[in-house]
Design a protein around this motif. Structure first.
Motif, mmCIF file in Angstrom:
data_model
loop_
_atom_site.group_PDB
_atom_site.id
_atom_site.type_symbol
_atom_site.label_atom_id
_atom_site.label_comp_id
_atom_site.label_asym_id
_atom_site.label_seq_id
_atom_site.Cartn_x
_atom_site.Cartn_y
_atom_site.Cartn_z
ATOM 1 N N ALA A 20 59.381 41.777 45.594
ATOM 2 C CA ALA A 20 60.189 42.879 46.215
ATOM 3 C C ALA A 20 59.715 44.294 45.695
ATOM 4 O O ALA A 20 58.643 44.369 44.914
ATOM 5 N N ALA A 21 60.235 45.236 46.080
ATOM 6 C CA ALA A 21 59.674 46.530 45.743
ATOM 7 C C ALA A 21 59.580 46.689 44.273
ATOM 8 O O ALA A 21 60.490 46.282 43.505
ATOM 9 N N GLY A 22 58.535 47.213 43.721
ATOM 10 C CA GLY A 22 58.331 47.641 42.510
ATOM 11 C C GLY A 22 58.099 46.394 41.760
ATOM 12 O O GLY A 22 58.411 46.091 40.289
ATOM 13 N N ARG A 208 56.164 38.386 58.810
ATOM 14 C CA ARG A 208 56.391 37.348 58.070
ATOM 15 C C ARG A 208 55.965 37.170 56.863
ATOM 16 O O ARG A 208 54.886 37.723 56.612
ATOM 17 N N ALA A 209 56.639 37.001 55.852
ATOM 18 C CA ALA A 209 55.927 36.838 54.237
ATOM 19 C C ALA A 209 54.756 35.994 54.369
ATOM 20 O O ALA A 209 54.891 34.736 54.652
ATOM 21 N N GLY A 210 53.829 36.588 53.690
ATOM 22 C CA GLY A 210 52.293 35.985 53.707
ATOM 23 C C GLY A 210 51.459 36.238 54.663
ATOM 24 O O GLY A 210 50.194 35.834 54.530
ATOM 25 N N TRP A 211 52.032 36.961 55.678
ATOM 26 C CA TRP A 211 51.169 37.115 56.912
ATOM 27 C C TRP A 211 50.354 38.593 56.591
ATOM 28 O O TRP A 211 50.983 39.676 56.191
ATOM 29 N N SER A 347 66.674 44.578 52.601
ATOM 30 C CA SER A 347 66.498 43.308 52.678
ATOM 31 C C SER A 347 64.870 43.065 52.777
ATOM 32 O O SER A 347 64.227 43.778 53.118
ATOM 33 N N ALA A 348 64.348 42.005 52.132
ATOM 34 C CA ALA A 348 63.131 41.808 51.955
ATOM 35 C C ALA A 348 62.536 41.679 53.281
ATOM 36 O O ALA A 348 61.265 41.691 53.439
ATOM 37 N N GLY A 349 63.058 41.301 54.281
ATOM 38 C CA GLY A 349 62.454 41.282 55.589
ATOM 39 C C GLY A 349 62.771 42.400 56.639
ATOM 40 O O GLY A 349 62.297 42.282 57.631
ATOM 41 N N SER A 350 63.066 43.468 55.944
ATOM 42 C CA SER A 350 63.323 44.589 56.699
ATOM 43 C C SER A 350 62.773 45.903 56.149
ATOM 44 O O SER A 350 62.582 46.100 54.950
ATOM 45 N N GLY A 351 62.195 46.696 56.983
ATOM 46 C CA GLY A 351 61.691 48.204 56.423
ATOM 47 C C GLY A 351 62.706 49.221 56.293
ATOM 48 O O GLY A 351 62.587 50.413 55.776
ATOM 49 N N ALA A 352 63.963 48.763 56.453
ATOM 50 C CA ALA A 352 65.138 49.768 56.595
ATOM 51 C C ALA A 352 65.516 50.108 55.266
ATOM 52 O O ALA A 352 65.283 49.126 54.194
ATOM 53 N N THR A 353 65.954 51.243 54.713
ATOM 54 C CA THR A 353 66.271 51.813 53.762
ATOM 55 C C THR A 353 67.710 51.955 53.505
ATOM 56 O O THR A 353 68.311 52.381 54.439
ATOM 57 N N GLY A 354 68.463 51.886 52.145
ATOM 58 C CA GLY A 354 69.681 51.808 51.970
ATOM 59 C C GLY A 354 70.005 53.394 51.687
ATOM 60 O O GLY A 354 69.151 54.206 51.288
#
Length: 354
Positions: A20-22, A208-211, A347-354
């Motif tokens: 995850a971030a950081g 996808r994670a790992g790609w 979300s870990a699968g999204s580049g959207a920020t909260g």
């Protein structure tokens, strides 16, 4: 195995993550076998602004019609566009900055030519309906399958005979998609490449994670390039792609891929967000350099690949003032800090920020 980008980074210097971030600990280990990565930041791409000009093939595709929906490079709430100027400093910032090194910043883009090729990562803008051609991949398991709308004369990083990372970036503004290739070569009626990725520029979806992608971090190269039109307009509204000599295993959101087996916690990960300190005075920088530096204070840098330390990626353009860009050399690694961007993630699968 010494990757082409590492060899090229050494030559340039001589001449002049699922985490995850950081995330603070190693996450996913490097997959077995050689790993494709993106470039050293030695050739670049055009703007994510409302009316970008193709960097590599001026005039190709023209401008979108007034009635067409504008194609920006990812939505406004995407992490590339996140203001990180007030995010907290990462607890291991000093160690990571020290591991990157205290060398000077280098704008790895400009006007004119370097070793016979435009300076930067060129972007080929194609018109609606561009013919799609087959693309074969050395790392097909982590690449988006073709066909891709890559014209036979698409601009290649380093030029047609270049021996570096040979990125090809194709921007289909009508479909609002970016097609990005690493180690691209003409092959029959189509192309062959080490790896490739297709990005829907109206979506926040991550790979996808790992790609991987065409870049080591699994991110879009186009998204992090400094482009002349946005500087001419007075503002860059996104983070900038940067290379560093070494990273540790795993990755930091929004990256999706690791290109290292090192476990030293002092090393940054791919995807790490860096920021030019607010205390750095930018008032004496020439305009082009100042706008780039202001973006580094507000939106920061994203560690995207291995290469020379503090090399910023951008698109070639004859309108760049190379003397002005060289003023960025006055900034040192010690003028930066690593930020903790974990709070931005929805979300870990999204580049959207909260």
């Amino acid at each position: 195995m010494v990757r082409p980008s590492a060899r090229r980074a050494t030559a340039v210097a001589a001449l002049l993550a699922l985490c995850a971030a950081g995330c603070s600990e190693p996450a996913t280990a490097l997959p077995a076998g050689p790993t494709p990565t993106g470039g050293v930041g030695a050739t670049a791409a055009p703007p994510a602004g409302p009316s970008p000009v193709p960097a590599a093939r001026a005039g190709l595709g023209g401008r979108p019609s007034p009635s067409a929906r504008p194609c920006t490079v990812f939505p406004a709430d995407n992490v590339w566009h996140a203001d990180v100027s007030r995010l907290p400093v990462h607890p291991r910032s000093a160690a990571m900055i020290g591991a990157i090194g205290g060398g000077t910043v280098h704008a790895d883009f400009g006007s004119g030519r370097w070793e016979g090729a435009p300076i930067g990562i060129p972007v080929t803008v194609v018109p609606a309906g561009q013919r799609r051609v087959p693309v074969t991949f050395g790392y097909a398991g982590e690449s988006d399958p073709g066909p891709y709308p890559v014209p036979p004369d698409a601009a290649v990083e380093g030029g047609p005979d270049g021996t570096g990372d040979r990125h090809v970036i194709v921007w289909d503004r009508a479909a609002c998609r970016a097609y990005e290739l690493f180690d691209a070569h003409r092959s029959g009626a189509g192309w062959r490449a080490g790896s490739g990725a297709v990005f829907d520029l109206r979506s926040n979806r991550l790979r996808r994670a790992g790609w991987t992608s065409a870049d080591a971090a699994g991110l879009s190269i186009l998204a992090g390039l400094v482009r002349y039109d946005e500087v001419a307009a007075g503002r860059i509204d996104h983070a900038i792609r940067v290379t560093v000599p070494r990273t540790r295993t795993g990755w930091t959101w929004p990256a999706t891929h690791s290109a290292s087996s090192a476990t030293d916690p002092a090393l940054p990960q791919l995807g790490q967000r860096l920021r030019l300190k607010r205390s750095v005075d930018l008032s004496r920088l020439p305009r082009q350099a100042r706008i780039v530096a202001e973006a580094m204070q507000r939106y920061g840098l994203v560690v995207a690949d291995h290469g020379s330390a503090w090399f910023l990626s951008g698109a070639p353009d004859p309108r760049w003032d190379n003397d002005a860009l060289h003023a960025l050399d006055g900034l040192r690694g010690t003028d930066f800090e690593v930020v903790d961007a974990a709070g931005l993630m929805v979300s870990a699968g999204s580049g959207a920020t909260g």
